[in-house]
Design a protein around this motif. Sequence first.
Motif, PDB file in Angstrom:
ATOM      1  N   CYS A  72       0.844  -1.200   0.000  1.00 16.12           N
ATOM      2  CA  CYS A  72       0.000   0.000   0.000  1.00 16.12           C
ATOM      3  C   CYS A  72       0.877   1.246   0.000  1.00 16.12           C
ATOM      4  N   CYS A 127       1.218  -4.273   5.751  1.00 18.95           N
ATOM      5  CA  CYS A 127       1.194  -5.078   4.529  1.00 18.95           C
ATOM      6  C   CYS A 127       2.276  -6.156   4.525  1.00 18.95           C
ATOM      7  N   MET A 174      -4.796  -1.086  -3.212  1.00 23.15           N
ATOM      8  CA  MET A 174      -4.497  -1.010  -1.775  1.00 23.15           C
ATOM      9  C   MET A 174      -3.186  -1.692  -1.452  1.00 23.15           C
ATOM     10  N   GLY A 175      -2.356  -1.856  -2.504  1.00 16.88           N
ATOM     11  CA  GLY A 175      -1.070  -2.498  -2.296  1.00 16.88           C
ATOM     12  C   GLY A 175      -1.010  -3.871  -2.933  1.00 16.88           C
ATOM     13  N   THR A 197      -5.840  -1.160   9.216  1.00 15.38           N
ATOM     14  CA  THR A 197      -5.149  -0.609   8.039  1.00 15.38           C
ATOM     15  C   THR A 197      -4.221   0.497   8.534  1.00 15.38           C
TER      16      THR A 197
END
Lengths: 160, 728
Positions: A96, A132, B75-76, B351
Amino acid sequence: MLKLNVNGRNHQVDVEPEMPLLWVLRDHLNLPGTKYGCGEGLCGACTVHLDGKAVRSCTLPVSAAAGKRIVTIEGLSKDGLHRIQEAWIEHEVPQCGYCQPGMIMSAAVLLEKNPQPTDADIDAAMTNLCRCGTYLRVKQAIHAAASAVKAAKPAAAKKA
Amino acid sequence: MTLKVNRREFLKVSAAMGGGLMLEFCFPFVAQAAQVAQAAKAFHAAKSVVVTEVNAWVVIHPDDRVAVRIARSEMGQGTFTALAQLVAEELECDWAKVSAEFASPNEHIRRKRIWGSMSTGGSQGVRSSQDYVRKAGASARAMLLEAAALRWQVPLAECTVERGVITHAPSGRQLSYGQVAAAAAKLQPPKEVRLKDAKDWKIAGKSLHRLDIPDKVRGKPVFGVDVALPGMLHAAIAQCPVFGGKVQNMDASVAEKMRGVKKIVSEPGYVAVIADSWWRAQQALRKLKVEWDAGEYGKASDATIAAMLRAGLEAKDLPQPRKLGDVDAAFTAAAKVIEAEYQSPYLNHATMEPQTCTVWFKPDGFLEVWTSTQDGEASLLAAAEVAGLPPEKVEVHKMMLGGGFGRRGGPQDFVRQGVAIARTMPGVPVKLMWSREEDMQHGFYRPASLVRLKAALDANGKLLALHSRIACPSILAVLMPGAMKNGIDFTAVRIFSDMPYQIPHQQVDYAQRNGHVPVGFWRAPGQQNGFYRECFIDELAHAAGQDPLDYRLALLAANDKNRLVLEAAAQAAAWRSPLPAGVHRGLAVVEGFGSYAAIVAEVSVSAKGEPKVLRIVLAIDSGYVVNPDTCRAQAESNVAFGLSSMLYQQNTVKDGRIVESNFHDFPLLGMSEMPKVEVVFANTGGFWGGHGEPGILPLVPAVCNAIFAATGKRVRSLPLSRQDLRKI
Ligand code: FES
Ligand code: FES
């Protein structure tokens, strides 16, 4: 009025002395590259350089940064491509990308202090969190940036 | 379709002329008003700037640059690039000239949902749009070729294209895409196109650099929280700590006088402060004296939730998502019956970018929204509904997401709040951002669940019957009621209800027990069932005195793709080879999200009972792979995400509210804990599976099975930080 030197430019800001540097950068100086992740010094998303040290700007009152040299991701290099940023692109580090400005700023200081870090050095220095899970690539890219310098040095020496 | 330069294109040009500002594809309003005006003048003067939309996905510039429109969010996970690769592959253009831009949700609505789905979840980004995006690329190529043939007055069959340059070999003439785009756009799209065989791919299937990464490493303002508009204000929010509660009383007398504060907002479920910086808004928020009416759940706790789930396990006449043979008869006849209970806690998505939404009620009656969303269309519809505007009068600017993992799709709570808050200051853009604490305590959590598993083995240890009772809140019942079938939420029962193991007698009972904690799609919804099933199968293998790999292989049909990935992982990890002292292995296989995934984990456990995951070998069959490096990154991501949850994470409930508040009590895996990750692509082709989620499915059970091998302790409840893992 507080005097701040950010990315080589002087600014005067009219803010509360206790306002964390992070919010001065983001909301008052329009430098949103530095990120908010936790506000408690836990994640490192807000990492900037203060007189060459990596600091977490979310818990640093702006008054403590006055008169010091502040560098943010926007000012890490003139063209936006510090060797670390190049290594980050080459190794496709970001997912991200949200934690990455903080990662890059931490890595820059690590390499400044320790040009050839081991895995263990990287583990110890890089306490930034990434949701991530880019850690393996962060490590690869730091090694790559380190060896890029090593490779570049003899050439530079020859020129001189 | 012929295109005058549309509004978005115009703004893009404006931004570029305003001084090289920001990301052109998603950040049109960042320029200062004066710069926009100046750029507009320059733009009208420069009549030559015309881009051509050949079709909804493909926009061609006169200088041959190609912009591919992407409807899904980034979102990656790499979809932004992977979809562009698929379009470019069929278009036969020069990848070096390709950029990607988000499709406009407003245009999407006005053009009758021309881009298909904008929803980005379930590892669907590539697999459920690959067909139509490739066709869009192929169709555009055909039109461009036809335009060149017409211009040259030659048969189409004599024209070929390579990297965006069309050649008429007999005459040696050439035209570039940029030169024929305008003419091509006037032609009818072909009725049928033939898509390339994957073996002929030149752009797809390659580890090309992701298009979004350079801006991300430069710290460019690409995320929702980075939006900056002239005159914009900032909002901070405090929601009722108890889900479902309301504001009863609010005293704003101190807060409203604080520096920078412009407005105090009170809505039924939350209060917010609008100020000239987020920090000032947040400071004032803390000085608001709010009395909350907790509503009916003020006493809810982990204990009441556990009791609710347990009551579910005991309930009679439950819906049965799977019933094969007769489990009860099998239990009576069994040589051995084994029973176990497994459970998992609620989990926040966390997140890294907190929820955020910027909203501007413009003087002309139009509503502009900037947000990090997994579904631009859902955001638009939510904004329109709250604003009471027709969807055509709303635009959503899709920003890059600082992580999604399912949090930013279904509920759109942050968009609804953003609109309600900004409505109090019409004409002024307001950026709402949640604090980490709000984000932690007002999520849509991975459901807590409790299962009871009962297996019948014959005298040889062969698995004859499996009865699975699952008590789990339903995600779909609230977020997508239309997807419920006969009282069954497939996300709560998958992995048991669609088990590949050949077991003659199977029964799955589903007790939907919802509680008051909102639940949502958390990376690979239903993934906890992978933990339960694959650890229990390991228990059975152990009881049968068999190797866990052999035991599974004996239960899988010869042509089952689960079997192929299991074998591939075992082979890559050299399953049967000896290990260094203190290192132990475990494995698991689970299919889901279109793919098949198996993991061999290598783990050590210290004398104090601290686990260390050393190596993960993942074999995955997704049919095809569009960008191998991105898929590898997704495997790494699944490992980190899964290990964080397995080791540390839980959201507990006290007095109706979530206890954890930040990363000190909801830790993420750190750099030093990240194991080596090796990925084996075991692609068999012929189908399209996902990569954003499948990797997590076998992860936790593979590691927990390795922990059993190391310690003799069965992990039946997570996180591990709550367990004593010292060797028995
Ligand atoms: S935002 Fe500063 S450490 Fe997390
Ligand atoms: S790349 Fe997403 S949080 Fe690190």
